[in-house]
Design an enzyme around this catalytic site. Structure first.
Site, mmCIF file in Angstrom:
data_model
loop_
_atom_site.group_PDB
_atom_site.id
_atom_site.type_symbol
_atom_site.label_atom_id
_atom_site.label_comp_id
_atom_site.label_asym_id
_atom_site.label_seq_id
_atom_site.Cartn_x
_atom_site.Cartn_y
_atom_site.Cartn_z
ATOM 1 N N GLY A 237 18.821 -12.082 34.454
ATOM 2 C CA GLY A 237 19.061 -13.216 33.565
ATOM 3 C C GLY A 237 17.818 -14.088 33.551
ATOM 4 O O GLY A 237 17.293 -14.448 34.615
ATOM 5 N N ALA A 238 17.358 -14.418 32.329
ATOM 6 C CA ALA A 238 16.044 -15.059 32.203
ATOM 7 C C ALA A 238 15.877 -16.340 33.042
ATOM 8 O O ALA A 238 14.885 -16.470 33.781
ATOM 9 C CB ALA A 238 15.759 -15.327 30.724
ATOM 10 N N ASP B 155 16.195 -14.128 26.199
ATOM 11 C CA ASP B 155 15.159 -13.964 27.217
ATOM 12 C C ASP B 155 13.836 -14.542 26.757
ATOM 13 O O ASP B 155 12.971 -14.875 27.571
ATOM 14 C CB ASP B 155 14.997 -12.489 27.572
ATOM 15 C CG ASP B 155 16.247 -12.006 28.270
ATOM 16 O OD1 ASP B 155 17.249 -11.746 27.568
ATOM 17 O OD2 ASP B 155 16.245 -11.926 29.505
ATOM 18 N N ASN C 196 16.850 -10.664 23.092
ATOM 19 C CA ASN C 196 17.979 -10.697 24.034
ATOM 20 C C ASN C 196 18.370 -9.258 24.329
ATOM 21 O O ASN C 196 17.781 -8.309 23.787
ATOM 22 C CB ASN C 196 19.151 -11.500 23.451
ATOM 23 C CG ASN C 196 20.188 -11.851 24.511
ATOM 24 O OD1 ASN C 196 19.835 -12.340 25.590
ATOM 25 N ND2 ASN C 196 21.450 -11.592 24.248
ATOM 26 N N LYS C 197 19.367 -9.097 25.169
ATOM 27 C CA LYS C 197 19.795 -7.772 25.614
ATOM 28 C C LYS C 197 20.016 -6.821 24.445
ATOM 29 O O LYS C 197 20.540 -7.217 23.401
ATOM 30 C CB LYS C 197 21.080 -7.945 26.436
ATOM 31 C CG LYS C 197 21.664 -6.706 27.029
ATOM 32 C CD LYS C 197 20.692 -5.894 27.841
ATOM 33 C CE LYS C 197 20.048 -6.657 28.975
ATOM 34 N NZ LYS C 197 18.891 -5.947 29.586
HETATM 35 O O1 MRU Z 1 18.387 -7.381 31.784
HETATM 36 P P1 MRU Z 1 19.056 -8.698 32.100
HETATM 37 O O2 MRU Z 1 20.434 -8.520 32.634
HETATM 38 O O3 MRU Z 1 18.179 -9.586 32.939
HETATM 39 O O4 MRU Z 1 19.181 -9.365 30.672
HETATM 40 C C1 MRU Z 1 19.771 -10.629 30.575
HETATM 41 C C2 MRU Z 1 20.056 -11.041 29.188
HETATM 42 O O5 MRU Z 1 19.684 -10.406 28.231
HETATM 43 C C3 MRU Z 1 20.721 -12.346 29.025
HETATM 44 O O6 MRU Z 1 21.588 -12.374 27.942
HETATM 45 C C4 MRU Z 1 19.577 -13.362 28.839
HETATM 46 O O7 MRU Z 1 18.737 -13.343 29.966
HETATM 47 C C5 MRU Z 1 20.020 -14.703 28.650
HETATM 48 S S1 MRU Z 1 20.664 -15.257 30.162
HETATM 49 C C6 MRU Z 1 20.963 -16.875 30.144
#
Ligand code: MRU
Length: 368
Positions: A54-55, A249, A259-260
């Site tokens: 998570g970012a 992110d 984002n993801k």
């Molecule tokens: O690969 P990850 O689990 O680190 O990816 C996280 C995400 O894509 C979240 O949606 C993003 O970081 C926003 S978190 C507040």
């Protein structure tokens, strides 16, 4: 937020200051295990191999990683210390490519350290900066909750007070931040204000971050249902989603949102079905240096093994099982970029903005 009624943060320094504690997210949602991170290299591994993720949390973890590097190197001569801390910062920065919070946190540490002279002084400054980043992250998330709840409240009124269905992708929850979450701060605050809500939780293959979201929402008494990643379009087409909110992110200056993986497809479906699509955007995830996101934001490619297998529990034991025969080719793009024109608005700690208002709104907020 709560685990079995007990309040946790996702990261915190040990009482003696010699290490940093994290919740090992690889074990969730079946086991809650706290991992002790003693060295900056352990922090690099924890970020890279997604013990934490998570970012915003990656940013805070990198900041604590710099602190651990300073502690480890504190007995070096000042010139050697500076060179070694620089190398540590470079390693931390390379741990994952997409979340801009990582770069932001390292730069903030670099600035803090540049104002001190002795290694000891630098270690103290690094600790203060990491603590400040963690505290600010919680404050930012709380403010996202306040601003985002206005949107939810208006939609709830429009809907005559019936239960609102909110769709989210990945985990932008308290586990992805230091506490509260970005998307979930809005959900928790709206629920606390008595707005009836139900959350559609995208499973989010291949790492199944949806399992984290469902787990934390359930722990905090928010009704939710996990759906497979491809279900969102069907639900939107059939009037079963009132609002989509996702995390980010890295958001470029023009409002393009990394984002993801899979977020883009949800945004397209939302646009086609006139479902409001919001991005919960803390300012450290905004990349003012990047004019536009599509084709420019670095997209992490992870081990294809994550696509070819799945991890789960059988009879109380963790197992990873193959989904495909040996030799199957796979690709694992971890993020995608949603063009700004699909985004209804950005929920930031300084208010809710459209893409054209975003850069100015964040700048004005930071200087006020
Ligand atoms: O690969 P990850 O689990 O680190 O990816 C996280 C995400 O894509 C979240 O949606 C993003 O970081 C926003 S978190 C507040």
């Amino acid at each position: 937020m709560l685990i079995d009624g007990v309040h946790y943060r996702s990261i915190w320094p040990a009482e003696d200051g010699g290490s940093v504690l994290i919740i090992d997210q690889r074990k969730l949602p079946f086991d809650v295990e706290v991992e002790t991170i003693r060295t900056y290299r352990e922090m690099v591994v924890a970020i890279r191999d997604m013990h934490l993720r998570g970012a915003p949390l990656i940013g805070a973890a990198a900041a604590y990683g710099v602190y651990l590097a300073c502690l480890e190197l504190a007995n070096d001569e000042p010139a050697q210390f500076d060179a070694a801390v620089d190398r540590a910062m470079a390693e931390l920065r390379e741990a994952r490519p997409t979340a801009v919070n990582l770069h932001w946190a390292i730069e903030r540490q670099r600035m803090a350290l540049s104002c001190c002279s002795s290694p000891d002084e630098k270690a103290r400054a690094a600790r203060r900066t990491a603590d400040a980043i963690a505290e600010e992250d919680m404050e930012i998330c709380a403010r996202l909750g306040t601003h985002g709840t206005r949107i939810v409240s208006a939609l709830s009124e429009e809907a005559g007070g019936r239960t609102l269905n909110v769709l989210t992708h990945c985990n932008a929850g308290w586990l992805a931040t230091v506490d509260y979450g970005t998307v979930t701060a809005v959900i928790y605050e709206a629920a606390a204000q008595g707005i009836p809500l139900h959350v559609w939780v995208d499973e989010t293959r291949p790492r199944n971050q949806g399992a984290l979201t469902a787990w934390e929402l359930t722990q905090n008494n928010v009704p939710n249902t996990v759906i497979c990643d491809n279900a969102g379009g069907h639900l939107m087409q059939n009037g079963m989603v009132d609002l989509a909110i996702v995390g980010t992110d890295r958001t470029a200056r023009n409002g393009d949102v990394a984002n993801k993986i899979g977020t883009y497809l949800k945004a397209v479906a939302a646009y086609d079905n006139r479902v409001p699509f919001y991005v919960a955007l803390p300012s450290p995830s905004f990349d003012a240096e990047m004019p536009a996101g599509v084709g420019s934001i670095p997209i992490e490619e992870r081990d294809p093994g994550e696509v070819l297998s799945v991890r789960g529990m059988r009879a109380g034991r963790e197992e990873t099982v193959a989904l495909y025969p040996e030799g199957t080719e796979a690709a694992n793009y971890a993020f995608d970029v949603t063009p700004a024109h699909y985004v209804t608005g950005y929920i930031t700690e300084h208010g809710v903005f459209t893409a054209s208002e975003l850069a100015e709104g964040l700048m004005a907020g930071q200087s006020s």
